[in-house]
Design a protein around this motif. Structure first.
Motif, PDB file in Angstrom:
ATOM      1  N   LYS A 104       0.828  -1.207   0.000  1.00 32.26           N
ATOM      2  CA  LYS A 104       0.000   0.000   0.000  1.00 32.26           C
ATOM      3  C   LYS A 104       0.862   1.258   0.000  1.00 32.26           C
ATOM      4  O   LYS A 104       0.576   2.228  -0.713  1.00 32.26           O
ATOM      5  N   THR A 105       1.925   1.235   0.808  1.00 30.81           N
ATOM      6  CA  THR A 105       2.804   2.401   0.910  1.00 30.81           C
ATOM      7  C   THR A 105       3.473   2.704  -0.425  1.00 30.81           C
ATOM      8  O   THR A 105       3.514   3.862  -0.873  1.00 30.81           O
ATOM      9  N   ALA A 106       4.001   1.660  -1.053  1.00 38.64           N
ATOM     10  CA  ALA A 106       4.694   1.861  -2.330  1.00 38.64           C
ATOM     11  C   ALA A 106       3.746   2.410  -3.393  1.00 38.64           C
ATOM     12  O   ALA A 106       4.118   3.296  -4.176  1.00 38.64           O
ATOM     13  N   ARG A 107       2.541   1.897  -3.433  1.00 37.11           N
ATOM     14  CA  ARG A 107       1.576   2.388  -4.414  1.00 37.11           C
ATOM     15  C   ARG A 107       1.221   3.851  -4.150  1.00 37.11           C
ATOM     16  O   ARG A 107       1.197   4.671  -5.078  1.00 37.11           O
ATOM     17  N   LYS A 108       0.944   4.174  -2.888  1.00 34.98           N
ATOM     18  CA  LYS A 108       0.584   5.562  -2.567  1.00 34.98           C
ATOM     19  C   LYS A 108       1.749   6.505  -2.850  1.00 34.98           C
ATOM     20  O   LYS A 108       1.565   7.596  -3.393  1.00 34.98           O
ATOM     21  N   TRP A 109       2.961   6.079  -2.513  1.00 39.24           N
ATOM     22  CA  TRP A 109       4.141   6.882  -2.832  1.00 39.24           C
ATOM     23  C   TRP A 109       4.255   7.065  -4.344  1.00 39.24           C
ATOM     24  O   TRP A 109       4.563   8.161  -4.833  1.00 39.24           O
ATOM     25  N   GLY A 110       4.011   6.000  -5.085  1.00 37.92           N
ATOM     26  CA  GLY A 110       4.091   6.091  -6.538  1.00 37.92           C
ATOM     27  C   GLY A 110       3.121   7.106  -7.121  1.00 37.92           C
ATOM     28  O   GLY A 110       3.474   7.872  -8.038  1.00 37.92           O
ATOM     29  N   TYR A 111       1.910   7.141  -6.582  1.00 39.36           N
ATOM     30  CA  TYR A 111       0.906   8.073  -7.103  1.00 39.36           C
ATOM     31  C   TYR A 111       1.160   9.502  -6.624  1.00 39.36           C
ATOM     32  O   TYR A 111       1.084  10.451  -7.411  1.00 39.36           O
ATOM     33  N   ARG A 112       1.477   9.672  -5.342  1.00 36.53           N
ATOM     34  CA  ARG A 112       1.595  11.020  -4.775  1.00 36.53           C
ATOM     35  C   ARG A 112       2.946  11.679  -5.032  1.00 36.53           C
ATOM     36  O   ARG A 112       3.034  12.901  -5.142  1.00 36.53           O
ATOM     37  N   VAL A 113       4.004  10.862  -5.085  1.00 35.80           N
ATOM     38  CA  VAL A 113       5.356  11.419  -5.184  1.00 35.80           C
ATOM     39  C   VAL A 113       5.941  11.217  -6.578  1.00 35.80           C
ATOM     40  O   VAL A 113       6.407  12.174  -7.212  1.00 35.80           O
ATOM     41  N   LYS A 114       5.918   9.992  -7.067  1.00 38.39           N
ATOM     42  CA  LYS A 114       6.539   9.721  -8.364  1.00 38.39           C
ATOM     43  C   LYS A 114       5.680  10.188  -9.532  1.00 38.39           C
ATOM     44  O   LYS A 114       6.201  10.472 -10.622  1.00 38.39           O
ATOM     45  N   VAL A 142       6.983  -1.551   9.438  1.00 38.64           N
ATOM     46  CA  VAL A 142       7.550  -0.991   8.211  1.00 38.64           C
ATOM     47  C   VAL A 142       8.376   0.208   8.639  1.00 38.64           C
ATOM     48  O   VAL A 142       7.872   1.084   9.353  1.00 38.64           O
ATOM     49  N   VAL A 143       9.642   0.246   8.237  1.00 42.99           N
ATOM     50  CA  VAL A 143      10.542   1.320   8.647  1.00 42.99           C
ATOM     51  C   VAL A 143      11.119   1.967   7.397  1.00 42.99           C
ATOM     52  O   VAL A 143      11.661   1.293   6.523  1.00 42.99           O
ATOM     53  N   SER A 144      10.994   3.287   7.309  1.00 46.63           N
ATOM     54  CA  SER A 144      11.430   3.970   6.101  1.00 46.63           C
ATOM     55  C   SER A 144      11.697   5.441   6.411  1.00 46.63           C
ATOM     56  O   SER A 144      11.817   5.834   7.574  1.00 46.63           O
ATOM     57  N   SER A 145      11.791   6.225   5.357  1.00 47.42           N
ATOM     58  CA  SER A 145      12.048   7.659   5.491  1.00 47.42           C
ATOM     59  C   SER A 145      10.737   8.420   5.652  1.00 47.42           C
ATOM     60  O   SER A 145       9.646   7.913   5.355  1.00 47.42           O
ATOM     61  N   ALA A 146      10.854   9.665   6.090  1.00 47.32           N
ATOM     62  CA  ALA A 146       9.678  10.521   6.177  1.00 47.32           C
ATOM     63  C   ALA A 146       9.109  10.796   4.791  1.00 47.32           C
ATOM     64  O   ALA A 146       7.896  10.972   4.623  1.00 47.32           O
ATOM     65  N   ALA A 147       9.970  10.809   3.778  1.00 44.83           N
ATOM     66  CA  ALA A 147       9.502  11.056   2.414  1.00 44.83           C
ATOM     67  C   ALA A 147       8.595   9.940   1.915  1.00 44.83           C
ATOM     68  O   ALA A 147       7.723  10.167   1.076  1.00 44.83           O
ATOM     69  N   VAL A 148       8.798   8.725   2.437  1.00 42.30           N
ATOM     70  CA  VAL A 148       7.983   7.583   2.011  1.00 42.30           C
ATOM     71  C   VAL A 148       6.789   7.389   2.940  1.00 42.30           C
ATOM     72  O   VAL A 148       5.630   7.433   2.506  1.00 42.30           O
ATOM     73  N   LEU A 149       7.028   7.192   4.218  1.00 39.50           N
ATOM     74  CA  LEU A 149       5.913   6.961   5.139  1.00 39.50           C
ATOM     75  C   LEU A 149       5.111   8.228   5.396  1.00 39.50           C
ATOM     76  O   LEU A 149       3.973   8.160   5.870  1.00 39.50           O
TER      77      LEU A 149
END
Length: 401
Positions: free
Chosen positions: A115-125, A267-274
């Motif tokens: 879910k995180t990767a998809r949302k990042w893909g839509y909102r950021v990428k 799930v542990v990541s950067s602020a830019a992702v989470l």
């Protein structure tokens, strides 16, 4: 009927047959040893698929859990509690990252990562809505939820559970060329295990993880490392990715994070992702509960000493040296792994992995099979050398017939 037979018969009659456990019924456990209902001691060489890295009944973890049980065990995320901030801070520091999204089980962590990767893909990428793709590796094991089995290549995991969730591209494990060719402008993440556990403890070719890191950076794609089994000391490093000096964009953690006491994942990541999440978009009633945080904080403190990573390195070197001596003698075809983790391919003529596991059980050593004639060896990191050697002696005896 014996106490063991009665317990097994009752379980068979009243529980779904989604597992095929060895015919042993454990009553108590301490360290690397388990005692069954008949009073027989067994050496645990599986450690709950790495959930018990710190052994059964680890006093530090039991004390942490007991102290928290007397205070508060659950608030839900509707309120703050006094262990949550410390847990997130310490875990982020351990991972060299910024933010934590806590869940309960490994499969939940993987679903959260998707879910995180998809949302990042839509909102950021800027991937068009509904077009996000995630690249995974063949022979993976990331859990058994409907979405996760949709990108499994294991027929047992997939059969009769469709329709399957779209959005995944499967490439051969260890093949950077295939991964590069599978990437498109809509690829948002690569999700892989640094070592494939369920597949037989498969270690990728040297340079593979570093190559994945370089490729994902080059193509603006998230590198998600599923370290649910391989992480938290098992391979001799805190994370298996460290063996190639690699830091992914996201760690998925579970199993040993709860110390074998409570289910904890993250799930542990950067602020830019989470940071893509907003209230209400994802959650869990029990995720990050006070009891889980208290136990996980003690796990993190234990890992910060480096003691368990060192034990896994030293005893792991010994384990692999001894197992390596068995290769080529007509009993063992191959041995793979890192640290206190090994996949052992038995010559099929000697028996299936299940049969070898049952013969070891008769000699009071507990392991588990996977894929044909392969057995997995992953004792608690607290095992001593004498007990490890005794377990290996039993394996040699079984292989001699």
């Amino acid at each position: 009927m014996s106490t063991t037979d009665n317990a097994i018969a009752s379980a068979e009659a009243h529980s779904a047959h989604n597992y095929h456990p060895l015919p042993v019924v454990v009553a108590t456990a301490e360290g690397a040893w388990m005692t069954d209902v008949e009073g027989r001691r067994h050496l645990d060489m599986l450690a709950g698929y790495s959930a018990l890295n710190f052994g059964h009944g680890n006093r530090r973890l039991i004390d942490a859990a007991r102290a928290q049980l007397e205070r508060v065990t659950l608030t839900s995320r509707a309120f703050h509690h006094d262990r949550f901030a410390d847990f997130c801070t310490r875990l982020a520091e351990l991972c060299g990252m910024e933010m934590v999204l806590p869940m309960n089980t490994g499969a939940e962590a993987v679903e959260t990562a998707v879910k995180t990767a998809r949302k990042w893909g839509y909102r950021v990428k800027g991937v068009p809505d509904g077009m996000a793709k995630i690249i995974v590796a063949a022979d993976n094991f990331h859990g058994r939820t409907t979405t996760v089995i949709s990108f499994s290549t294991d027929p047992e995991a997939r059969a009769d559970f469709g329709p399957y969730t779209p959005g995944f591209e499967i490439v051969p494990y260890g093949d950077l060329t295939a991964m590069r060719e599978a990437m498109t402008e809509n690829t948002v993440a690569v999700l892989i295990e640094p070592i494939q556990g369920e597949a037989g403890v498969l270690v990728p070719p040297p340079g593979y993880l570093a190559g994945v890191r370089e490729l994902t950076r080059e193509r603006d794609v998230l590198f998600i490392a599923d370290e649910i089994q391989s992480g938290l000391g098992r391979t001799g490093k805190t994370f298996a990715c460290e063996h190639e000096g690699v830091v992914p964009d996201m760690y998925l953690l579970g199993k040993a994070l709860g110390g074998g006491v409570v289910p904890v994942s993250a799930v542990v990541s950067s602020a830019a992702v989470l940071g893509v999440y907003r209230p209400g978009e994802h959650g869990s009633t029990f995720g990050g509960n006070p009891l889980a945080c208290a136990v996980a904080l003690e796990v993190i403190a234990m890992l910060n000493t480096g003691e368990y990573q060192q034990r896994a390195t030293e005893l792991g070197d010994h384990l692999h040296q001894e197992l390596g001596l068995l290769v080529g003698g007509g009993a063992v075809r191959a041995v793979r792994g890192r640290g206190l983790w090994a996949g052992v391919d038995i010559e099929p003529a000697l028996g299936t992995g299940r049969e070898i596991s049952e013969r070891l059980m008769e000699r009071r050593v507990l392991v588990k099979d996977t894929h044909g004639s392969t057995i997995r060896i992953a004792p608690p990191l607290v095992i001593n050398k004498e007990d490890l050697d005794w377990g290996l002696d039993q394996l040699r005896a079984v292989l001699r017939g």
